[in-house]
Design a protein around this motif. Sequence first.
Motif, PDB file in Angstrom:
ATOM      1  N   MET A   1       0.826  -1.200   0.000  1.00 21.12           N
ATOM      2  CA  MET A   1       0.000   0.000   0.000  1.00 21.12           C
ATOM      3  C   MET A   1       0.868   1.262   0.000  1.00 21.12           C
ATOM      4  N   GLN A   2       1.978   1.220   0.738  1.00 21.77           N
ATOM      5  CA  GLN A   2       2.861   2.378   0.795  1.00 21.77           C
ATOM      6  C   GLN A   2       3.458   2.681  -0.582  1.00 21.77           C
ATOM      7  N   ALA A   3       3.847   1.645  -1.316  1.00 18.01           N
ATOM      8  CA  ALA A   3       4.399   1.834  -2.660  1.00 18.01           C
ATOM      9  C   ALA A   3       3.351   2.416  -3.596  1.00 18.01           C
ATOM     10  N   SER A   4       2.109   1.945  -3.485  1.00 17.92           N
ATOM     11  CA  SER A   4       1.025   2.469  -4.330  1.00 17.92           C
ATOM     12  C   SER A   4       0.788   3.947  -4.073  1.00 17.92           C
ATOM     13  N   LEU A   5       0.741   4.326  -2.794  1.00 18.76           N
ATOM     14  CA  LEU A   5       0.519   5.731  -2.437  1.00 18.76           C
ATOM     15  C   LEU A   5       1.682   6.602  -2.909  1.00 18.76           C
ATOM     16  N   ALA A   6       2.895   6.095  -2.771  1.00 21.49           N
ATOM     17  CA  ALA A   6       4.067   6.849  -3.230  1.00 21.49           C
ATOM     18  C   ALA A   6       4.029   7.033  -4.742  1.00 21.49           C
ATOM     19  N   GLY A   7       3.663   5.981  -5.461  1.00 23.06           N
ATOM     20  CA  GLY A   7       3.551   6.061  -6.917  1.00 23.06           C
ATOM     21  C   GLY A   7       2.472   7.038  -7.339  1.00 23.06           C
ATOM     22  N   PHE A   8       1.332   6.991  -6.627  1.00 19.94           N
ATOM     23  CA  PHE A   8       0.231   7.909  -6.939  1.00 19.94           C
ATOM     24  C   PHE A   8       0.672   9.349  -6.699  1.00 19.94           C
ATOM     25  N   ALA A   9       1.284   9.612  -5.539  1.00 20.49           N
ATOM     26  CA  ALA A   9       1.681  10.974  -5.182  1.00 20.49           C
ATOM     27  C   ALA A   9       2.719  11.531  -6.158  1.00 20.49           C
ATOM     28  N   LEU A  10       3.729  10.743  -6.480  1.00 19.78           N
ATOM     29  CA  LEU A  10       4.755  11.223  -7.400  1.00 19.78           C
ATOM     30  C   LEU A  10       4.186  11.389  -8.808  1.00 19.78           C
ATOM     31  N   GLY A  11       3.412  10.411  -9.257  1.00 21.53           N
ATOM     32  CA  GLY A  11       2.810  10.498 -10.589  1.00 21.53           C
ATOM     33  C   GLY A  11       1.908  11.713 -10.727  1.00 21.53           C
ATOM     34  N   PHE A  12       1.094  11.970  -9.699  1.00 24.34           N
ATOM     35  CA  PHE A  12       0.170  13.106  -9.740  1.00 24.34           C
ATOM     36  C   PHE A  12       0.935  14.419  -9.734  1.00 24.34           C
ATOM     37  N   SER A  13       1.978  14.506  -8.914  1.00 21.42           N
ATOM     38  CA  SER A  13       2.736  15.761  -8.834  1.00 21.42           C
ATOM     39  C   SER A  13       3.474  16.061 -10.136  1.00 21.42           C
TER      40      SER A  13
END
Length: 197
Positions: A1-13
């Motif tokens: 879950m942590q990797a998914s959130l990190a990917g989402f946050a970086l991708g969105f930014s």
Amino acid sequence: MQASLAGFALGFSLILAIGAQNAFVLRQGLRRAHVLAVCLTCALSDAVLIVAGVAGFGALAEAVPGLERIMRFGGAAFLIWYGARNFLSAWRGGEALEAGEGAGRLGAALLTCLALTWLNPHVYLDTVVLLGSVSAQYDDKIAFGAGAVLASFVFFFGLGYGARLLSPLFRRPSSWRVLDALVGLVMWGIAAKLLMM
């Protein structure tokens, strides 16, 4: 879950900054012209590039000498042409937004969308190189990549369909003139950056 959130946050930014692709999606959303197809094309293109980066193809630019330079000049030429079209539209007086307007052909919209995506070297740097290299820091690279892909879908569909909230403002031709001029400036600004790299 942590990797998914990190990917989402970086991708969105990475995708949040206004650029050629985002300006085009906003314009299509305002006109309500082929919004589903344009948003889906952008999101799927990003997904392909993110998967390529996470799978380890970030070294392609290093393996093919001159590829970055060709992409940079090709992208700059396209952005100069597209910016000029926007300046011409602004000079001609813009266009009032009609309710439910579906102006333009689907094929032309998709070709423009694909060109703005695949001819932009920054897209490769953000998706293939940056997201690909950051994903290597996570044990679950697939979850990281899935988060980044989800961010692209959320962003593009939010921008494309959320643009209609601004449609009352764009019922006046003067608003379109301002938008066209701003988009032209963004396109030429990005082209100038590409040429000065």
